[in-house]
Design an enzyme around this catalytic site. Structure first.
Site, short mmCIF file in Angstrom:
data_model
loop_
_atom_site.label_atom_id
_atom_site.label_comp_id
_atom_site.label_asym_id
_atom_site.label_seq_id
_atom_site.Cartn_x
_atom_site.Cartn_y
_atom_site.Cartn_z
N ARG A 156 7.68 3.13 -2.91
CA ARG A 156 7.49 3.34 -1.47
C ARG A 156 6.08 2.94 -1.04
NH1 ARG A 156 10.75 8.50 -2.85
NH2 ARG A 156 8.99 8.65 -4.27
N ARG A 233 -3.07 7.75 -9.54
CA ARG A 233 -3.63 8.90 -10.25
C ARG A 233 -4.73 8.41 -11.20
NH1 ARG A 233 -1.63 11.68 -6.97
NH2 ARG A 233 -0.13 13.39 -7.22
N GLU A 262 -10.33 15.41 -11.81
CA GLU A 262 -10.71 15.87 -10.47
C GLU A 262 -10.96 17.38 -10.47
OE1 GLU A 262 -7.64 14.52 -7.80
OE2 GLU A 262 -7.88 12.46 -8.46
N HIS A 280 -9.77 12.11 -3.23
CA HIS A 280 -8.31 12.24 -3.21
C HIS A 280 -7.82 12.63 -1.79
CE1 HIS A 280 -4.63 13.26 -5.92
NE2 HIS A 280 -4.24 12.78 -4.75
N GLY A 282 -5.88 10.44 0.15
CA GLY A 282 -4.88 9.44 0.55
C GLY A 282 -3.96 9.89 1.67
P1 NAP Z 1 7.77 5.72 -6.04
O1 NAP Z 1 8.45 5.23 -4.82
O2 NAP Z 1 8.55 6.52 -7.03
O3 NAP Z 1 7.12 4.45 -6.78
C1 NAP Z 1 6.59 4.52 -8.06
C2 NAP Z 1 6.50 3.13 -8.62
O4 NAP Z 1 5.88 3.23 -9.92
C3 NAP Z 1 7.88 2.45 -8.85
O5 NAP Z 1 7.84 1.14 -8.32
C4 NAP Z 1 8.01 2.40 -10.37
O6 NAP Z 1 8.71 1.27 -10.84
C5 NAP Z 1 6.53 2.29 -10.76
N1 NAP Z 1 6.33 2.60 -12.16
C6 NAP Z 1 6.70 3.71 -12.86
N2 NAP Z 1 6.39 3.56 -14.15
C7 NAP Z 1 5.83 2.35 -14.29
C8 NAP Z 1 5.30 1.61 -15.38
N3 NAP Z 1 5.34 2.13 -16.62
N4 NAP Z 1 4.78 0.39 -15.15
C9 NAP Z 1 4.77 -0.12 -13.89
N5 NAP Z 1 5.24 0.51 -12.82
C10 NAP Z 1 5.78 1.73 -13.02
O7 NAP Z 1 6.52 6.64 -5.68
P2 NAP Z 1 5.55 6.53 -4.39
O8 NAP Z 1 6.04 7.43 -3.33
O9 NAP Z 1 5.32 5.09 -4.08
O10 NAP Z 1 4.22 7.21 -5.01
C11 NAP Z 1 3.57 6.59 -6.11
C12 NAP Z 1 2.47 7.49 -6.66
O11 NAP Z 1 1.36 7.50 -5.77
C13 NAP Z 1 2.84 8.97 -6.78
O12 NAP Z 1 3.52 9.23 -8.00
C14 NAP Z 1 1.50 9.68 -6.70
O13 NAP Z 1 0.99 9.97 -7.98
C15 NAP Z 1 0.60 8.67 -6.00
N6 NAP Z 1 0.14 9.17 -4.68
C16 NAP Z 1 -1.20 9.36 -4.46
C17 NAP Z 1 -1.64 9.79 -3.22
C18 NAP Z 1 -3.10 9.98 -2.93
O14 NAP Z 1 -3.45 10.88 -2.16
N7 NAP Z 1 -3.98 9.18 -3.47
C19 NAP Z 1 -0.72 10.07 -2.21
C20 NAP Z 1 0.64 9.87 -2.45
C21 NAP Z 1 1.06 9.42 -3.70
P3 NAP Z 1 10.33 1.16 -10.71
O15 NAP Z 1 10.60 1.11 -9.22
O16 NAP Z 1 10.70 -0.14 -11.35
O17 NAP Z 1 10.90 2.36 -11.36
#
Ligand code: NAP
Length: 314
Positions: A156, A233, A262, A280, A282
């Site tokens: 996403r 992360r 953190e 942090h 985001g």
């Molecule tokens: P998401 O839709 O589940 O997307 C996660 C992505 O990570 C997917 O494309 C997945 O690939 C990929 N992935 C998982 N394992 C992998 C690997 N070994 N190698 C390469 N890619 C891999 O999650 P999201 O909503 O985008 O959120 C992503 C992350 O952002 C969260 O888990 C969170 O830790 C972080 N986040 C941080 C903040 C902040 O405040 N900085 C805010 C929100 C989220 P596939 O699609 O092929 O499975």
């Protein structure tokens, strides 16, 4: 028996009042020894409100609470929760996906622009009065437009970053566990993606597989003109290797919203000009944090009132 909810966060800006009408809410962040407080409530604790703080919702905690029914995470990432232990115990885990996507993607673009265009450094130059005393400083920098952005994790948030970077005229390359049906260049190998990229942007989930996957080798592949951006992360980057790469100018710079331990940030990072460091934040807009709080409350009340949640992980 009063039903107790253990809160690791105050759900700002909304607050915990909607939950205080239904539960005895224990505010763990106010406690000197939160683990001891949890153990004092072991029999009456039925719910936990969690977020990525330094107190993990560990197997030890989950197994110590016999009446725990639900862990409601304030955030989409839930690597601070032992989900396997929750699953084994039949404890529901929820998170707050989707509504965090746009603000987190904005943060990535903000970091990309700030670190490559040196805005933070230039702002400090004006604030300390150096513009007047030392004269014009060109602050020559690097443009974002037209560069290759390598996105690690095209979920996403990764897709929202891609859309924004496209609007800047960037070429989008990406890696993920599987190739997506998108008009971007897929690269299965992270090192090759780094070699191709001017900006390597981390937006993947934190898992045992992604832990420490950005090593010195990957950073060297990104190269002396490349920037690392991390809105995912801290655990995904080997922070010692990042410090070496930045100190040796093996990469041009880094924009970081997340860190390995953190809220502790290595002192060496704080002295570097070629990094932009955020605590942090985001998702930290009034709008998104309010919606996240509402979803946490809806998940918890939904579970206790109807046995249903809106965004269940397990
Ligand atoms: P998401 O839709 O589940 O997307 C996660 C992505 O990570 C997917 O494309 C997945 O690939 C990929 N992935 C998982 N394992 C992998 C690997 N070994 N190698 C390469 N890619 C891999 O999650 P999201 O909503 O985008 O959120 C992503 C992350 O952002 C969260 O888990 C969170 O830790 C972080 N986040 C941080 C903040 C902040 O405040 N900085 C805010 C929100 C989220 P596939 O699609 O092929 O499975």
């Amino acid at each position: 028996m009063a039903k107790t909810l253990l809160a690791l966060y105050n759900l700002a800006p909304m607050g915990l009042e909607p939950l205080e009408r239904h539960f005895n809410v224990v505010k763990l962040w106010q406690e000197d020894d939160p683990e001891a407080t949890i153990m004092r409530h072991r029999e009456d604790a039925v719910a936990i409100v969690s977020w990525p703080s330094n107190l993990r919702v560990s197997r030890k905690i989950i197994e110590a609470l016999p009446n725990l029914e639900i862990i409601a995470q304030f955030g989409v990432g839930y690597d601070n929760i032992d989900v396997q232990a929750a699953k084994e115990r039949g404890v529901v885990v929820c998170n707050t996906p989707d509504l965090v996507t746009n603000d987190t993607a904005d943060t990535a673009l903000g970091l990309m622009l700030n670190v490559s265009r040196r805005f933070v450094e230039a702002d400090a130059y004006v604030r300390v009065g150096k513009w007047a005393t030392h004269g014009s400083h060109n602050f020559l920098s690097h443009r974002l437009g037209g560069k290759t952005v390598g996105i690690v994790g095209l979920g996403r948030i990764g897709q929202a970053i891609a859309r924004r970077a496209e609007a800047f005229g960037c070429n989008i390359h990406y890696t993920a566990r599987s190739k997506k049906d998108v008009p971007y260049t897929y690269e299965s190998d992270l090192k090759k993606l780094a070699e191709e990229s001017d900006f390597l942007v981390l937006s993947c989930s934190a898992t045992p597989e992604t832990k420490g996957m950005v090593t010195l080798d990957i950073l060297k592949a990104l190269g002396p003109h490349g920037y690392l951006i991390n809105v995912a992360r801290g655990s995904i980057v080997n922070e010692d290797d990042l410090l070496i790469a930045l100190a040796n100018k093996a990469i041009a710079g880094a924009g970081l919203d997340v860190f390995a331990e953190e809220p502790h940030v290595p002192d060496a990072l704080k002295t570097m000009d070629n990094v932009v460091l955020l605590p942090h934040i985001g998702t930290a807009t009034y709008e998104t944090r309010t919606e996240m709080g509402q979803l946490v409350v809806a998940n918890i009340l939904g579970w206790f009132e109807h046995g249903e949640t809106l965004t269940r992980v397990v």
